[in-house]
Design an enzyme around this catalytic site. Structure first.
Site, mmCIF file in Angstrom:
data_model
loop_
_atom_site.group_PDB
_atom_site.id
_atom_site.type_symbol
_atom_site.label_atom_id
_atom_site.label_comp_id
_atom_site.label_asym_id
_atom_site.label_seq_id
_atom_site.Cartn_x
_atom_site.Cartn_y
_atom_site.Cartn_z
ATOM 1 N N ASP A 11 0.863 -1.176 0.000
ATOM 2 C CA ASP A 11 0.000 0.000 0.000
ATOM 3 C C ASP A 11 0.897 1.223 0.000
ATOM 4 O O ASP A 11 1.616 1.477 0.967
ATOM 5 C CB ASP A 11 -0.900 0.015 1.242
ATOM 6 C CG ASP A 11 -1.964 -1.063 1.198
ATOM 7 O OD1 ASP A 11 -2.329 -1.491 0.084
ATOM 8 O OD2 ASP A 11 -2.447 -1.476 2.268
ATOM 9 N N ASP A 134 -13.530 -3.893 -2.132
ATOM 10 C CA ASP A 134 -13.399 -3.677 -0.697
ATOM 11 C C ASP A 134 -14.790 -3.814 -0.099
ATOM 12 O O ASP A 134 -15.641 -2.936 -0.290
ATOM 13 C CB ASP A 134 -12.819 -2.293 -0.398
ATOM 14 C CG ASP A 134 -11.412 -2.116 -0.967
ATOM 15 O OD1 ASP A 134 -10.685 -3.126 -1.059
ATOM 16 O OD2 ASP A 134 -11.051 -0.977 -1.312
#
Length: 270
Positions: A11, A134
């Protein structure tokens, strides 16, 4: 059966010079983890099957930073690289592929304009398009939802976008099926409820999506041990397991995970 894949996820916060890798808990509480290309090279040397880069604060002014990161990484890392975050057009995906990426992941832009999936797949092939989902549990009985039985009771899963900051009202399982029909060749499925918690993957969610689609599903969110990866491979048809914290903070290595899985009957590449 094809070998199950182990995939570290980087990330990336590209708001600082050169970028940095970070890790959060339930998409919050961010910790610094390292330099993107240095971690990627380390994971490649240690046996990663693929590497995922996600620009978690994506915006147009950071596109050049991400392509620079991928160019540096691809000089020494020779496994597939998947890149996501803010890719909203065929032209932007072309920049990422030209920098050395093998796949792009799309989430927010695809939810807002589903035909983006078809555009990228039509140009670069289905295998180059990864749909990132997500998903958040919703314990409400609603008509038209794909209800999944969990230990806490039946729930459906809602898609979020903008890095988990907003919710869409879209059923994650239905969206996965639609996206595959549009050309997505793989699903990167993250449980928001498990992200960074070290409680293990969301087995009901992963099993439900993997049953619904005929493309590889990458399980993501909550992994804290080789046992969690074994569980997701034994209890679902996930093709890959993605993790971040356990690799970034040296809790265990990729080769150790693979050795453990192999010893327990999971087909992995060593």
């Amino acid at each position: 059966m094809l070998a199950r894949r182990i995939i570290p996820c980087l990330d990336c916060d590209l708001g600082v010079p050169g970028g940095r890798v970070v890790k959060g808990i339930e998409f919050k509480q961010i910790r610094y983890a390292g330099v993107p290309w240095e971690l990627a090279d380390q994971y490649y040397q240690n046996g990663a099957d693929e590497i995922v880069f996600l620009d978690i604060t994506a915006s147009s002014d950071r596109r050049e930073t991400m392509t620079s990161v991928i160019k540096k990484t691809s000089l020494s890392v020779f496994v597939p690289l998947a890149v996501g975050g803010g890719i909203s057009s065929l032209a932007q995906s072309r920049e990422v592929f030209n920098a050395g990426a093998d796949k792009v992941t799309v989430n927010t832009s695809a939810l807002k304009r589903p035909h983006l999936i078809s555009e990228i797949a039509g140009r670069y092939g289905n295998q180059a398009v990864v749909l990132a989902i997500d998903a958040k549990r919703r314990y409400s009985q609603e008509d038209g939802r794909n209800m999944v039985q969990t230990e806490e009771g039946p729930c459906w899963f809602e898609c979020s976008y903008y890095g988990g900051r907003e919710f869409t009202g879209i059923d994650a399982i239905a969206w996965a099926k639609k996206a595959v029909s549009l050309g997505a060749g793989e699903i990167l499925l993250t449980s928001m409820d498990r992200d960074g918690t070290k409680l293990g993957f969301d087995i009901p969610l992963t099993a439900a999506v993997a049953r619904m689609v005929q493309v590889p599903v990458i399980a993501s969110g909550g992994c804290a041990s080789p046992e969690h990866m074994l569980e997701v491979f034994q209890k679902t048809d996930a093709s890959a397991a993605l993790a971040a914290s356990i690799f970034h903070f040296q809790e265990c290595s990729i080769i150790d995970v693979k050795t453990y899985l192999k010893e327990n009957g999971v087909n992995v590449r060593l």
